[in-house]
Design a protein around this motif. Structure first.
Motif, PDB file in Angstrom:
ATOM      1  N   ILE A  28      -2.413 -17.347 -22.071  1.00  0.00           N
ATOM      2  CA  ILE A  28      -2.060 -18.398 -23.016  1.00  0.00           C
ATOM      3  C   ILE A  28      -1.401 -19.591 -22.327  1.00  0.00           C
ATOM      4  CG2 ILE A  28      -0.637 -18.921 -25.039  1.00  0.00           C
ATOM      5  CD1 ILE A  28      -0.951 -15.981 -25.826  1.00  0.00           C
ATOM      6  N   TYR A  29      -0.488 -19.359 -21.413  1.00  0.00           N
ATOM      7  CA  TYR A  29       0.363 -20.422 -20.893  1.00  0.00           C
ATOM      8  C   TYR A  29       0.478 -20.332 -19.386  1.00  0.00           C
ATOM      9  CZ  TYR A  29       4.829 -22.734 -19.910  1.00  0.00           C
ATOM     10  OH  TYR A  29       5.807 -23.519 -19.386  1.00  0.00           O
ATOM     11  N   GLY A  30       0.398 -21.460 -18.711  1.00  0.00           N
ATOM     12  CA  GLY A  30       0.555 -21.525 -17.267  1.00  0.00           C
ATOM     13  C   GLY A  30      -0.732 -21.916 -16.581  1.00  0.00           C
ATOM     14  N   TYR A  31      -0.714 -21.893 -15.256  1.00  0.00           N
ATOM     15  CA  TYR A  31      -1.912 -22.177 -14.464  1.00  0.00           C
ATOM     16  C   TYR A  31      -2.768 -20.920 -14.482  1.00  0.00           C
ATOM     17  CZ  TYR A  31      -4.911 -23.502 -10.606  1.00  0.00           C
ATOM     18  OH  TYR A  31      -6.001 -23.801  -9.842  1.00  0.00           O
ATOM     19  N   ARG A  32      -3.847 -20.945 -15.243  1.00  0.00           N
ATOM     20  CA  ARG A  32      -4.664 -19.749 -15.458  1.00  0.00           C
ATOM     21  C   ARG A  32      -6.067 -19.942 -14.898  1.00  0.00           C
ATOM     22  NH1 ARG A  32      -2.920 -21.592 -20.050  1.00  0.00           N
ATOM     23  NH2 ARG A  32      -5.031 -21.913 -20.790  1.00  0.00           N
ATOM     24  N   THR A  33      -6.331 -19.293 -13.797  1.00  0.00           N
ATOM     25  CA  THR A  33      -7.683 -19.195 -13.273  1.00  0.00           C
ATOM     26  C   THR A  33      -7.917 -17.738 -12.918  1.00  0.00           C
ATOM     27  OG1 THR A  33      -7.020 -19.633 -10.982  1.00  0.00           O
ATOM     28  CG2 THR A  33      -7.661 -21.550 -12.309  1.00  0.00           C
ATOM     29  N   LYS A  34      -9.158 -17.412 -12.645  1.00  0.00           N
ATOM     30  CA  LYS A  34      -9.481 -16.026 -12.308  1.00  0.00           C
ATOM     31  C   LYS A  34      -8.690 -15.570 -11.082  1.00  0.00           C
ATOM     32  CE  LYS A  34     -13.499 -13.077 -11.692  1.00  0.00           C
ATOM     33  NZ  LYS A  34     -14.947 -13.013 -11.623  1.00  0.00           N
ATOM     34  N   ARG A  35      -8.593 -16.444 -10.092  1.00  0.00           N
ATOM     35  CA  ARG A  35      -7.892 -16.089  -8.859  1.00  0.00           C
ATOM     36  C   ARG A  35      -6.382 -15.981  -9.081  1.00  0.00           C
ATOM     37  NH1 ARG A  35     -10.468 -19.060  -5.565  1.00  0.00           N
ATOM     38  NH2 ARG A  35     -11.639 -17.383  -4.652  1.00  0.00           N
ATOM     39  N   SER A  36      -5.804 -16.900  -9.844  1.00  0.00           N
ATOM     40  CA  SER A  36      -4.349 -16.865 -10.040  1.00  0.00           C
ATOM     41  C   SER A  36      -3.916 -15.674 -10.882  1.00  0.00           C
ATOM     42  CB  SER A  36      -3.860 -18.155 -10.690  1.00  0.00           C
ATOM     43  OG  SER A  36      -4.291 -18.257 -12.021  1.00  0.00           O
ATOM     44  N   MET A  37      -4.836 -15.099 -11.643  1.00  0.00           N
ATOM     45  CA  MET A  37      -4.498 -13.971 -12.506  1.00  0.00           C
ATOM     46  C   MET A  37      -4.832 -12.618 -11.875  1.00  0.00           C
ATOM     47  SD  MET A  37      -5.716 -15.708 -16.074  1.00  0.00           S
ATOM     48  CE  MET A  37      -5.082 -14.467 -17.180  1.00  0.00           C
ATOM     49  N   LYS A  38      -5.190 -12.612 -10.576  1.00  0.00           N
ATOM     50  CA  LYS A  38      -5.543 -11.354  -9.904  1.00  0.00           C
ATOM     51  C   LYS A  38      -4.357 -10.420  -9.740  1.00  0.00           C
ATOM     52  CE  LYS A  38      -9.667 -12.251  -7.241  1.00  0.00           C
ATOM     53  NZ  LYS A  38     -10.232 -12.338  -5.889  1.00  0.00           N
ATOM     54  N   ASN A  39      -3.216 -10.975  -9.336  1.00  0.00           N
ATOM     55  CA  ASN A  39      -2.021 -10.142  -9.198  1.00  0.00           C
ATOM     56  C   ASN A  39      -0.773 -10.998  -9.404  1.00  0.00           C
ATOM     57  OD1 ASN A  39      -1.140 -11.296  -6.669  1.00  0.00           O
ATOM     58  ND2 ASN A  39      -2.730 -10.096  -5.655  1.00  0.00           N
ATOM     59  N   GLN A  40       0.360 -10.342  -9.472  1.00  0.00           N
ATOM     60  CA  GLN A  40       1.600 -11.028  -9.819  1.00  0.00           C
ATOM     61  C   GLN A  40       2.043 -12.024  -8.746  1.00  0.00           C
ATOM     62  OE1 GLN A  40       3.038 -10.542 -12.899  1.00  0.00           O
ATOM     63  NE2 GLN A  40       4.310 -12.289 -12.382  1.00  0.00           N
ATOM     64  N   LYS A  41       1.827 -11.708  -7.461  1.00  0.00           N
ATOM     65  CA  LYS A  41       2.239 -12.631  -6.395  1.00  0.00           C
ATOM     66  C   LYS A  41       1.458 -13.932  -6.470  1.00  0.00           C
ATOM     67  CE  LYS A  41       4.118  -9.501  -3.045  1.00  0.00           C
ATOM     68  NZ  LYS A  41       4.373  -9.248  -1.665  1.00  0.00           N
ATOM     69  N   LEU A  42       0.148 -13.835  -6.656  1.00  0.00           N
ATOM     70  CA  LEU A  42      -0.675 -15.036  -6.784  1.00  0.00           C
ATOM     71  C   LEU A  42      -0.298 -15.817  -8.038  1.00  0.00           C
ATOM     72  CD1 LEU A  42      -4.210 -13.722  -5.731  1.00  0.00           C
ATOM     73  CD2 LEU A  42      -2.662 -15.133  -4.395  1.00  0.00           C
ATOM     74  N   TRP A  43      -0.013 -15.114  -9.117  1.00  0.00           N
ATOM     75  CA  TRP A  43       0.377 -15.759 -10.362  1.00  0.00           C
ATOM     76  C   TRP A  43       1.663 -16.560 -10.185  1.00  0.00           C
ATOM     77  CZ3 TRP A  43      -1.419 -16.934 -15.034  1.00  0.00           C
ATOM     78  CH2 TRP A  43      -0.521 -17.241 -16.047  1.00  0.00           C
ATOM     79  N   ASP A  44       2.674 -15.930  -9.602  1.00  0.00           N
ATOM     80  CA  ASP A  44       3.962 -16.606  -9.407  1.00  0.00           C
ATOM     81  C   ASP A  44       3.813 -17.831  -8.519  1.00  0.00           C
ATOM     82  OD1 ASP A  44       5.206 -14.707 -10.999  1.00  0.00           O
ATOM     83  OD2 ASP A  44       5.814 -13.471  -9.293  1.00  0.00           O
ATOM     84  N   PHE A  45       3.047 -17.684  -7.432  1.00  0.00           N
ATOM     85  CA  PHE A  45       2.861 -18.812  -6.539  1.00  0.00           C
ATOM     86  C   PHE A  45       2.109 -19.943  -7.234  1.00  0.00           C
ATOM     87  CE2 PHE A  45       0.309 -21.285  -3.634  1.00  0.00           C
ATOM     88  CZ  PHE A  45       1.291 -21.765  -2.787  1.00  0.00           C
ATOM     89  N   ALA A  46       1.066 -19.619  -7.969  1.00  0.00           N
ATOM     90  CA  ALA A  46       0.248 -20.634  -8.637  1.00  0.00           C
ATOM     91  C   ALA A  46       1.066 -21.450  -9.633  1.00  0.00           C
ATOM     92  CB  ALA A  46      -0.943 -19.976  -9.329  1.00  0.00           C
ATOM     93  N   GLN A  47       1.986 -20.812 -10.325  1.00  0.00           N
ATOM     94  CA  GLN A  47       2.802 -21.530 -11.305  1.00  0.00           C
ATOM     95  C   GLN A  47       3.690 -22.571 -10.617  1.00  0.00           C
ATOM     96  OE1 GLN A  47       1.733 -20.840 -14.373  1.00  0.00           O
ATOM     97  NE2 GLN A  47       0.553 -19.333 -13.246  1.00  0.00           N
ATOM     98  N   LYS A  48       4.340 -22.167  -9.538  1.00  0.00           N
ATOM     99  CA  LYS A  48       5.242 -23.079  -8.832  1.00  0.00           C
ATOM    100  C   LYS A  48       4.480 -24.195  -8.122  1.00  0.00           C
ATOM    101  CE  LYS A  48       8.644 -19.478  -8.130  1.00  0.00           C
ATOM    102  NZ  LYS A  48       9.225 -18.551  -7.185  1.00  0.00           N
ATOM    103  N   TYR A  49       3.414 -23.831  -7.427  1.00  0.00           N
ATOM    104  CA  TYR A  49       2.667 -24.795  -6.630  1.00  0.00           C
ATOM    105  C   TYR A  49       1.942 -25.808  -7.516  1.00  0.00           C
ATOM    106  CZ  TYR A  49      -0.166 -26.520  -2.753  1.00  0.00           C
ATOM    107  OH  TYR A  49      -0.733 -27.306  -1.805  1.00  0.00           O
ATOM    108  N   SER A  50       1.315 -25.340  -8.575  1.00  0.00           N
ATOM    109  CA  SER A  50       0.594 -26.274  -9.450  1.00  0.00           C
ATOM    110  C   SER A  50       1.561 -27.212 -10.163  1.00  0.00           C
ATOM    111  CB  SER A  50      -0.270 -25.519 -10.460  1.00  0.00           C
ATOM    112  OG  SER A  50       0.524 -24.750 -11.328  1.00  0.00           O
ATOM    113  N   ALA A  51       2.756 -26.743 -10.480  1.00  0.00           N
ATOM    114  CA  ALA A  51       3.755 -27.615 -11.113  1.00  0.00           C
ATOM    115  C   ALA A  51       4.153 -28.747 -10.169  1.00  0.00           C
ATOM    116  CB  ALA A  51       4.981 -26.815 -11.527  1.00  0.00           C
TER     117      ALA A  51
END
Length: 110
Positions: A28-51
């Motif tokens: 629903i919310y955040g930087y959501r791509t297939k790659r960023s949603m693969k695991n929690q580390k990628l998710w956390d990094f994607a949120q900070k970096y894309s911001a």
């Protein structure tokens, strides 16, 4: 004017994402791509970096929008230029974030 308003919206959205980025992977919310949603580390990094990238894009769009306010165009295609710029200005966010996620993913799998 459209570029300026897009820049303001982008800046507000990036600050919100930076301040209250989602903790868990969601659709629903955040930087959501297939790659960023693969695991929690990628998710956390994607949120900070894309911001961070979104803040830069927002500020640049605001500055370009202010500069364009002083130029009056009677050309009928001017609105299409502004709309195209507003849409294409988000391309670096996706390209840079996905490129960095690929690097991190390769590092994690080694």
């Amino acid at each position: 004017m459209l570029v300026f308003l897009t820049g303001l919206g982008t800046l507000v959205a990036s600050i919100i994402l930076k301040i209250s980025s989602p903790d868990n992977i969601n659709s629903i919310y955040g930087y959501r791509t297939k790659r960023s949603m693969k695991n929690q580390k990628l998710w956390d990094f994607a949120q900070k970096y894309s911001a961070k990238i979104l803040i830069i894009v927002g500020i640049l769009n605001i500055l370009i929008g202010i500069a364009l306010m002083f130029v009056t165009y009677s050309n009928e295609y001017y609105l299409f230029f502004e709309l195209g710029w507003a849409v294409l200005s988000f391309l670096p966010v996706f390209v840079l974030t996905e490129r960095r996620l690929i690097q991190i993913e390769l590092y994690l799998t080694e």
